[in-house]
Enzyme design. Structure first.
Site, PDB file in Angstrom:
ATOM      1  N   ASP A 195      -8.557  20.435  15.116  1.00 21.26           N
ATOM      2  CA  ASP A 195      -9.396  20.826  16.327  1.00 21.26           C
ATOM      3  C   ASP A 195      -9.623  22.364  16.221  1.00 21.26           C
ATOM      4  O   ASP A 195      -8.816  23.229  16.264  1.00 21.26           O
ATOM      5  CB  ASP A 195      -8.495  20.383  17.407  1.00 21.26           C
TER       6      ASP A 195
ATOM      7  N   TYR B 228      -3.581  20.970  22.726  1.00 24.66           N
ATOM      8  CA  TYR B 228      -4.278  20.804  23.916  1.00 24.66           C
ATOM      9  C   TYR B 228      -3.427  19.397  24.691  1.00 24.66           C
ATOM     10  O   TYR B 228      -3.286  18.334  23.987  1.00 24.66           O
ATOM     11  CB  TYR B 228      -5.671  20.361  23.729  1.00 24.66           C
TER      12      TYR B 228
ATOM     13  N   ARG C  92     -27.178   3.787  19.997  1.00 23.17           N
ATOM     14  CA  ARG C  92     -26.014   3.974  19.893  1.00 23.17           C
ATOM     15  C   ARG C  92     -25.748   4.091  18.325  1.00 23.17           C
ATOM     16  O   ARG C  92     -24.612   4.686  17.917  1.00 23.17           O
ATOM     17  CB  ARG C  92     -25.200   2.494  20.274  1.00 23.17           C
TER      18      ARG C  92
ATOM     19  N   LYS D  45     -17.225  23.553  24.998  1.00 23.92           N
ATOM     20  CA  LYS D  45     -16.746  25.080  25.246  1.00 23.92           C
ATOM     21  C   LYS D  45     -17.767  25.899  24.433  1.00 23.92           C
ATOM     22  O   LYS D  45     -18.909  26.115  24.950  1.00 23.92           O
ATOM     23  CB  LYS D  45     -15.335  25.038  24.303  1.00 23.92           C
TER      24      LYS D  45
HETATM   25  C1  LIG Z   1     -11.320  20.943  25.915  1.00 26.76           C
HETATM   26  C2  LIG Z   1     -10.638  21.090  24.730  1.00 26.76           C
HETATM   27  C3  LIG Z   1     -10.499  19.461  23.950  1.00 26.76           C
HETATM   28  C4  LIG Z   1     -11.381  18.369  24.847  1.00 26.76           C
HETATM   29  O1  LIG Z   1     -12.369  18.571  24.972  1.00 26.76           O
HETATM   30  P1  LIG Z   1     -13.454  17.893  26.263  1.00 26.76           P
HETATM   31  O2  LIG Z   1     -14.706  17.959  26.088  1.00 26.76           O
HETATM   32  O3  LIG Z   1     -12.935  18.319  27.450  1.00 26.76           O
HETATM   33  O4  LIG Z   1     -13.134  16.311  25.774  1.00 26.76           O
HETATM   34  C5  LIG Z   1      -9.712  19.318  22.963  1.00 26.76           C
HETATM   35  N1  LIG Z   1      -9.197  20.408  22.464  1.00 26.76           N
HETATM   36  C6  LIG Z   1      -9.170  21.700  22.780  1.00 26.76           C
HETATM   37  C7  LIG Z   1      -8.608  22.808  22.052  1.00 26.76           C
HETATM   38  C8  LIG Z   1      -9.803  21.920  23.898  1.00 26.76           C
HETATM   39  O5  LIG Z   1      -9.795  23.291  24.265  1.00 26.76           O
END
Ligand SMILES: *Cc1c(COP(=O)(O)O)cnc(C)c1O
Length: 395
Positions: free
Chosen positions: A183, A110, A56, A208
């Site tokens: 993000d 998102y 952790r 992604k």
């Molecule tokens: C998919 C996504 C998230 C969330 O990510 P997870 O790995 O599904 O928790 C946050 N922001 C954006 C822009 C995303 O495309």
């Protein structure tokens, strides 16, 4: 030694000879580490010496991935998290610590992030207000009025692909003593490096482009020095860290990020140009469009010649039922909720990412019932076109 003891101990805890270096990072599944002496372990627990003690706190496979992403984003440090959303939650907790419990967020973000503000932060008296992040005057006025602890934006808005000016927003945020969280999932550090532009914390859904093959759920939080220590402190206590196997897959994925993302961007460009001339298409949103409303910001913040691999388009005269028929006709493009995979993906915001947003609000965000989003994969672009064309033609 008795059988019951052998099954537990034999063969384990072998040491790799000191001079042997594995050519790729192994998956360290061990949850605990010990040393030649209890004194060394004591120094490691006391932060006087570096080294793993408990997963952790840190894990050698995660350490390798984190070193890599810190370098790619130009940060002070990284934390690999169990999802992109966990990464965002930790980033906001770190950003809001010792600051006003207020978030000023871009309005087109998102969907799950909006839910996080409503269901995770609002019950603890963290207020969120929203602003059009592409309107700098509005952002300036909102920062002055709300005095937020954190400002939040995405590098490209979803699904209409508007681009805010990170550099200018970072200046405003810094001057107000707030923390800018970006993000950057849609853009990857190949396209934009928000920390270089003045942001404090960058978050990625590693699910992604980083992992890139549709087989990992993970996140990364890359921060400046001020916030990295806090992010790590929070996760030392609460966990939320990425499993070592997923770390390994993500690091393996990143090795081909440059190749994949370049091809995906090229495919998106060709698709956008082709869709613009398609008789069934009413409108195309794409960052490489010379008439893009944020063309000047894109020019100064994105890497030259790359515009991301996501585009969205409106299908002429289509209602919800005909968009769904179009999706059912796709044979190659995967009609799934994600992006950044080697295969092309198509998402219908109205039934997926923006399902819970009131139709009126959707309309205001430019998300019509005939809008679909495509995340270009690495396939031959002719095959993606043929698939989309065959599915569009009957409309
Ligand atoms: C998919 C996504 C998230 C969330 O990510 P997870 O790995 O599904 O928790 C946050 N922001 C954006 C822009 C995303 O495309």
């Amino acid at each position: 030694m008795k059988f019951e003891t052998k099954v537990v101990h034999t063969g384990d805890r072998r040491r790799v000879p000191q001079l042997a270096v594995p050519s790729t990072t192994p998956i360290y599944l061990s949850s605990t580490y010990f040393y030649d002496s209890a004194e060394t372990l004591d120094r490691i627990f006391g932060h006087e010496e570096e080294g793993p003690s408990y997963s952790r706190y840190s894990n050698p496979t995660n350490d390798a991935l984190e070193e890599l992403t810190t370098a790619l984003e130009g940060g002070f440090g990284s934390l690999a998290t169990s999802s992109g959303m966990t990464g965002l939650q930790l980033a906001f907790q770190a950003g809001l610590l010792d600051r006003a419990p207020k978030i000023l967020s871009a309005s087109a973000i998102y969907g799950a992030t909006v839910k996080m503000f409503d269901h995770i932060f609002a019950p603890f008296n963290v207020e969120t207000s929203y602003v059009d992040i592409c309107d700098l005057d509005a952002v300036k006025a909102a920062i002055e009025k709300e005095k937020p602890g954190c400002v939040f934006m995405e590098t490209m808005s979803n699904p209409t692909l508007r681009v805010g000016d990170i550099e200018e927003i970072a200046k405003l945020t810094r001057a107000a003593g707030a923390c800018l969280i970006v993000d950057s999932t849609f853009s990857t550090p190949m396209l934009v490096r928000p920390l270089d532009l003045g942001a404090n914390i960058v978050v990625h859904s590693a699910t992604k482009y980083f992992a890139g093959h549709g087989d990992v759920l993970g996140g990364l939080v890359i921060s400046d020095q001020q916030h990295h220590e806090t992010v790590r402190m929070l996760s030392r206590i609460a966990g939320g860290t990425l499993g070592p196997f997923e770390s390994y897959l993500t690091m393996r994925g990143i090795k081909t990020l440059a190749l994949r993302f370049e091809r995906q961007c090229q495919n998106a460009q060709k698709l956008a140009e082709w869709l613009c001339g398609h008789p069934c298409v009413a409108k195309v949103n794409y960052c490489g469009d010379p008439n893009h409303p944020d063309a000047a910001v894109i020019k100064k913040s994105f890497a030259p010649g790359l515009f991301g691999a996501i585009l969205s388009f409106e299908i002429k005269g289509a209602d919800k039922a005909s968009v769904m028929q179009f999706m059912n006709r796709l044979k190659l493009v995967v009609p799934g909720t994600s992006l950044g995979d080697v295969h092309s993906l198509l998402l219908y915001p109205v039934i997926a990412s923006h399902r819970d947003i009131a139709p009126k609000m959707r309309e205001r965000l430019g998300i019509k019932d005939n809008l679909v989003r495509v995340a270009a994969g690495i396939e031959a672009v002719e095959d993606i076109m043929a698939d989309l064309d065959a599915a569009l033609r009957p409309l």
